[in-house]
Design a protein around this motif. Structure first.
Motif, short mmCIF file in Angstrom:
data_model
loop_
_atom_site.label_atom_id
_atom_site.label_comp_id
_atom_site.label_asym_id
_atom_site.label_seq_id
_atom_site.Cartn_x
_atom_site.Cartn_y
_atom_site.Cartn_z
N GLU A 98 6.53 -107.34 -22.47
CA GLU A 98 5.17 -107.08 -22.93
C GLU A 98 4.32 -106.50 -21.80
OE1 GLU A 98 3.75 -110.73 -24.56
OE2 GLU A 98 4.83 -110.45 -26.45
N VAL A 99 4.54 -106.98 -20.57
CA VAL A 99 3.77 -106.50 -19.43
C VAL A 99 4.54 -106.84 -18.16
CG1 VAL A 99 2.43 -108.65 -19.16
CG2 VAL A 99 1.44 -106.47 -18.42
N LEU A 100 4.36 -106.03 -17.13
CA LEU A 100 4.92 -106.29 -15.80
C LEU A 100 3.79 -106.35 -14.78
CD1 LEU A 100 8.00 -103.84 -15.76
CD2 LEU A 100 8.03 -106.30 -16.20
N ALA A 101 4.04 -107.07 -13.68
CA ALA A 101 3.03 -107.18 -12.63
C ALA A 101 3.75 -107.35 -11.30
CB ALA A 101 2.10 -108.37 -12.89
N THR A 102 2.99 -107.23 -10.20
CA THR A 102 3.57 -107.39 -8.87
C THR A 102 2.95 -108.59 -8.17
OG1 THR A 102 1.93 -105.86 -7.94
CG2 THR A 102 4.06 -104.94 -8.61
N GLN A 103 3.71 -109.19 -7.27
CA GLN A 103 3.19 -110.28 -6.45
C GLN A 103 2.23 -109.73 -5.41
OE1 GLN A 103 5.84 -112.21 -3.59
NE2 GLN A 103 5.26 -114.21 -4.42
N SER A 104 1.18 -110.46 -5.14
CA SER A 104 0.22 -110.03 -4.12
C SER A 104 0.89 -109.96 -2.76
CB SER A 104 -0.95 -111.02 -4.07
OG SER A 104 -1.67 -110.99 -5.27
N GLY A 105 0.38 -109.07 -1.93
CA GLY A 105 0.87 -108.99 -0.56
C GLY A 105 1.97 -107.98 -0.34
N SER A 106 2.28 -107.15 -1.33
CA SER A 106 3.27 -106.07 -1.16
C SER A 106 4.63 -106.60 -0.74
CB SER A 106 2.77 -105.04 -0.14
OG SER A 106 1.55 -104.46 -0.54
N THR A 107 5.04 -107.73 -1.31
CA THR A 107 6.38 -108.26 -1.01
C THR A 107 7.47 -107.53 -1.77
OG1 THR A 107 6.39 -109.92 -2.78
CG2 THR A 107 5.37 -110.54 -0.68
N GLY A 108 7.10 -106.77 -2.80
CA GLY A 108 8.07 -106.06 -3.61
C GLY A 108 8.53 -106.82 -4.83
N LEU A 109 8.07 -108.06 -5.02
CA LEU A 109 8.47 -108.84 -6.19
C LEU A 109 7.75 -108.33 -7.43
CD1 LEU A 109 9.89 -111.23 -7.55
CD2 LEU A 109 7.92 -112.66 -6.90
N VAL A 110 8.53 -108.05 -8.48
CA VAL A 110 8.00 -107.62 -9.77
C VAL A 110 8.29 -108.73 -10.77
CG1 VAL A 110 8.11 -105.91 -11.62
CG2 VAL A 110 8.34 -105.19 -9.23
N VAL A 111 7.26 -109.19 -11.48
CA VAL A 111 7.42 -110.24 -12.48
C VAL A 111 6.98 -109.71 -13.83
CG1 VAL A 111 7.10 -112.09 -10.81
CG2 VAL A 111 5.11 -111.16 -12.01
N GLY A 112 7.35 -110.42 -14.89
CA GLY A 112 7.01 -109.91 -16.20
C GLY A 112 6.96 -111.01 -17.25
N SER A 113 6.52 -110.60 -18.43
CA SER A 113 6.47 -111.47 -19.60
C SER A 113 7.44 -110.92 -20.63
CB SER A 113 5.05 -111.49 -20.19
OG SER A 113 4.12 -111.97 -19.25
N PRO A 114 8.64 -111.51 -20.77
CA PRO A 114 9.58 -111.03 -21.79
C PRO A 114 9.01 -111.23 -23.19
CG PRO A 114 10.65 -112.48 -20.18
CD PRO A 114 9.18 -112.61 -19.97
N GLY A 115 9.21 -110.22 -24.05
CA GLY A 115 8.79 -110.34 -25.43
C GLY A 115 9.63 -111.38 -26.16
N ASP A 116 9.13 -111.83 -27.32
CA ASP A 116 9.83 -112.84 -28.09
C ASP A 116 11.23 -112.39 -28.48
OD1 ASP A 116 7.71 -114.52 -27.94
OD2 ASP A 116 7.05 -114.26 -30.02
N GLU A 117 12.18 -113.29 -28.40
CA GLU A 117 13.52 -113.03 -28.89
C GLU A 117 13.52 -113.02 -30.42
OE1 GLU A 117 15.94 -116.88 -28.41
OE2 GLU A 117 14.18 -117.18 -27.11
N ARG A 118 14.69 -112.86 -31.02
CA ARG A 118 14.79 -112.91 -32.47
C ARG A 118 14.32 -114.28 -32.98
NH1 ARG A 118 20.04 -112.79 -33.18
NH2 ARG A 118 20.26 -110.52 -33.43
N THR A 119 13.45 -114.26 -33.98
CA THR A 119 13.03 -115.50 -34.63
C THR A 119 13.27 -115.37 -36.13
OG1 THR A 119 10.74 -114.72 -34.82
CG2 THR A 119 11.30 -116.03 -32.88
N TYR A 120 13.47 -116.50 -36.78
CA TYR A 120 13.75 -116.48 -38.21
C TYR A 120 13.24 -117.77 -38.83
CZ TYR A 120 17.68 -119.11 -36.30
OH TYR A 120 18.45 -120.01 -35.61
N GLY A 121 12.98 -117.71 -40.12
CA GLY A 121 12.48 -118.88 -40.81
C GLY A 121 12.14 -118.58 -42.24
N ALA A 122 11.36 -119.46 -42.85
CA ALA A 122 10.98 -119.34 -44.26
C ALA A 122 9.53 -119.75 -44.42
CB ALA A 122 11.88 -120.20 -45.14
#
Length: 821
Positions: free
Chosen positions: A791-815
């Protein structure tokens, strides 16, 4: 109401058609007839769809000269669009991003709010209205829809008909009104991830034809989608409660009063952003993520985000509550209707975040609890005549907000954030043992206590006139006069781990004490002009020219520092945005009105665009605001609906959006050009991703993409039904599919090779049996092909090179089971 449901299901079904009450039929936010408090109710009249306009006359939506998408209650339920975030799968021109409820942004056609961490000192360019009441907190869009009748997404400036100025568009949410006939609804959904959602509403008369009451409630819970091995808990869960009560009093045939009260609460363990990848920056190699992690013998729990594992060591919380009360009076007076809307809203926010995104004690506290109250009053008069229709209004708004934030560094912060000096190749140790980076006590316990206050006052007079020059030609000018005043206070007191307020240079570079009181005030006149012409019975063309204005702002997230680590006070305010908007549209029907195709082309130029930026300081965790010289967004939108028979309906909507910073010469640099020593005059900055290189002081990103906007986006689908009888109940079985697609987009204010989000397509399926106006039972699968996307990506402060993110929802099912009585 039942006729509305039938008409919407047949005519809109799963489509997002271009229709609204604006100009020819003003939006629900402009005024409402006494016969229907929420207006814009669609009904089927032969082969046409009719809106009950705010000027108390019926109009075919194909005659309304504005681009608007309408989603009715059935489509919201069928597609699992429980809030604005999920609505983006049906609305190609709508973008919504959220790393937590406070840090959320809704954009239309790529415009509305800066991309990144929220800064309370600026306005939203997209207005969120619930039953004609403006909600200043975009966090309201993260709550579940409660007893909603329909949602309209108006695209483009709407300031001459809405109380609060909206330069990019508006999301207009209409709930079901009280009924003078007893009725009730109940709904229960269950699914994987322990998903349970229950909704119920009941309405009826208290005094026949005079007083009616409606009560509604909803409750949602779902297990989290990410497992935290540190706490042995699933996080990013859902835990939502909603309550609403509405009282309608009609003392006379010409007057009605609607009193509404609501309360909504969320209390999930949320919101984790997790390891995605690393990218090389210009910070010295021994100060980038791999070497820093090795110094602590640390490794992320998983380097594949779709394992959905994390080890965050700071408690997560996203508690919020929002609610209030409103009184709406509608009085038939002379040739029109006078409307008064008085409202009070509150918002309480109690967060806790892990802002270093790792299992290491780098930043151990990051929390900015906030409380807000807002008060608004709107008066409107809407009238209809033989040659002229008009709407005129006055609007007053006041907001009072208080945030008491805290940030504290942990025992790993010194090594992570400070420079240990040169080290031998392959070594993660400190070259000079006496360096501050090698002494955990330097930053351990370093704490900033923030006291942030904001007061906002907004006053406006607005109006719009429609002149019926002939039976085929209409001219529609609109005007708005606006006054905005903002005053704020930002005080940050920083203490060391021993409680001292005397800081050394390294400590001030991580958490700097600041105190400033920004102010802004300004008048503005803006307006628009629309001409519409009936080319033929089934073809209408329109053109709009608009000059808009988005109020200036004040920075309330701390200011960047100069070379002496003092706040740069000139950055305390940002200038207003100036918007020039042009639009041309065609609304057509063919195949004996069984098919509808609506087209819109738009071109928007913004000067002094308000952008969220960051700087190169190591400890800065929050962005600040700045003005980009010029931004351009232009594109084409298409909405197609085809209903060849009562059994089948199909839809497709698409948007091509060309977007760029036309001129932004002093922008922040992307991660691959950040973290090194700042290049001085005469020095050539190093190539991107050169460890220990020279970084430019700022970057020219003119010609680059705006963040968060896909060039291509689409939604598509349909439904097929067959008459059937089950257990003596005559109804229909049905199968439906809904899909959405968006192309690659940038997830960083300055586009980076590390934070582009690849395009993706999602497909939802459903099948069930229903008896109209009685019950509906269906099974559903969302993200049916289990697409892995961010859904979105971001970087850690301080230019460490770490990229983090929010994975979108996996498959869901129901009634889901729904019943009406």
């Amino acid at each position: 109401m039942h006729s509305f449901v039938r008409a919407s299901a047949l005519a809109i079904a799963v489509a997002t058609t271009t229709a609204a009450a604006h100009a020819q039929g003003a939006p629900a936010g402009a005024a409402a007839p006494a016969t229907d408090p929420q207006a814009t109710a669609a009904a089927q009249d032969g082969e046409t769809i009719v809106v009950t306009a705010a000027r108390r006359r019926d109009e075919d939506v194909q005659d309304v000269p504005v681009a608007v998408s309408i989603v009715d209650e059935r489509q919201l339920d069928a597609t699992g669009s429980i809030n604005v975030s999920k609505l983006t799968q049906l609305q190609p021109s709508l973008q919504f991003y959220s790393t937590n409820p406070r840090n959320s942004a809704a954009n239309i056609r790529g415009l509305g709010a800066p991309f990144g961490l929220t800064n309370d000192g600026i306005e939203q360019g997209v207005g969120v209205y619930i039953d004609q009441v403006y909600n200043s907190r975009i966090a309201a869009a993260t709550f579940d829809f409660l007893d909603v009748k329909q949602v309209e997404v108006l695209r483009g400036p709407q300031g001459t008909l809405y109380g609060k100025n909206t330069t990019a568009g508006a999301i207009n949410i209409t709930t079901r009104p009280p009924s003078f006939e007893f009725e009730g609804r109940a709904e229960l959904s269950v699914g994987n991830l322990d998903y349970v959602q229950a909704k119920a509403s009941v309405s009826g008369p208290l005094v026949a034809d005079k007083l009616a009451l409606r009560l509604a409630a909803s409750r949602t819970s779902r297990k989290g989608t990410i497992y935290n091995v540190t706490t042995d808990k699933w996080v990013n869960e859902q835990d939502n409660l909603g309550l609403r009560g509405v009282l309608l009093w009609k003392p006379t045939d010409d007057l009605q009063l609607t009193l509404t009260g609501d309360y909504n609460r969320q209390d999930p363990e949320c919101c984790a952003q997790i390891y995605v990848r690393t990218g090389v920056t210009q910070r010295p190699l021994n100060r980038q993520f791999a070497a820093l992690a090795a110094a602590f013998d640390y490794a992320p729990r998983s380097t594949n985000a779709f394992d959905r594992l994390t080890d965050l060591d700071t408690p997560l919380d996203a508690f919020q509550e929002i609610g209030g009360a409103s009184l709406r009076a509608e009085w038939d007076l002379g040739p029109g209707t006078f409307t008064s809307v008085s409202a009070w809203r509150f918002w309480n926010w109690g967060p806790s975040n892990d802002r270093d995104f790792t299992g290491l004690p780098i930043t151990t506290v990051s929390a900015n609890p906030s409380k807000q109250n807002q008060y608004s009053q709107e008066f409107r008069y809407a009238a209809t005549g033989d040659r002229f229709d008009y709407v005129a209004g006055l609007f007053a708004y006041h907001q009072d907000q208080h945030t008491t934030g805290a940030q504290e560094q942990g025992i790993a912060a010194s090594r992570w954030l400070l420079n240990p000096g040169n080290v031998a190749p392959g070594s993660a140790g400190c070259a000079t043992p006496t360096a501050n980076a090698c002494n955990p006590a330097v930053l351990n316990g370093l704490r900033a206590e923030n006291d942030i206050r904001l007061k906002t006052t907004s006053l406006a007079a607005f109006g719009q006139l429609t002149w019926h020059v002939s039976d085929r030609l209409r001219l529609q000018p609109g005007l708005r006069v606006n006054y905005d005043k903002k005053s704020g206070s930002y005080v940050s007191v920083v203490t060391t781990g021993t409680g001292s307020t005397v800081l050394n240079a390294d400590q001030r570079g991580v958490l700097a004490p600041q105190s400033y009181r920004p102010k802004f005030s300004d008048w503005n006149i803006s307006g628009d002009f629309t001409a519409s012409f009936d080319v033929s019975r089934d073809v209408m063309a329109y053109a709009t020219v608009s000059k808009g204005f988005k109020s200036g702002g004040i920075n309330l997230s701390g200011l960047p520092l100069d070379a002496s680590n003092n706040p740069i006070l000139s950055a305390a305010t940002v200038k207003p945005e100036k918007v020039d908007h042009f639009e041309f549209g065609l609304k057509t029907q063919f195949l004996d009105r069984k098919a509808t195709l609506n087209l819109a082309g738009f071109w928007t130029n913004i000067r002094d665009y308000q952008a969220t930026v960051t700087n190169g300081q190591l400890g800065v965790l929050r962005g600040y605001l700045a003005n980009a010289d010029k931004v351009r967004v232009r594109g084409i939108e298409a909405d197609l609906k085809v209903q060849p028979s009562k059994r089948l309906n199909l839809y497709a909507s698409g948007a091509f959006t060309d977007h760029e910073y036309v001129k932004f010469v002093d922008a922040p640099c992307p991660p691959e050009l950040s973290g090194g020593s700042t290049a001085t005059v005469g020095q050539t900055p190093s190539a991107p991703g050169t460890p220990g290189g020279f970084s430019p002081a700022n970057c020219d990103i003119s010609g680059q993409w705006l963040p968060g906007v896909s060039r291509w986006a689409a939604s598509f689908g349909g439904e097929y039904n067959v008459p059937a009888s089950i257990l003596g109940a005559d109804g229909e079985t049905y199968f439906g599919v809904d899909g959405s697609y968006r192309s690659k987009f940038s997830s960083n204010p300055s586009r980076s090779a590390y934070t582009d989000v690849n395009g993706y397509a999602l497909v939802n399926l459903r099948a069930g049996f229903r008896v109209e106006d009685r019950f509906n039972l269906y099974g559903w699968v969302r993200n049916a092909f289990d697409k892995k996307y961010y859904e979105v990506l971001a970087t850690q402060s301080g230019s460490t090179g770490l990229v983090v993110g929010s994975p979108g929802d996996e498959r869901t099912y129901g009634a889901t089971f729904q019943v009406q009585f």
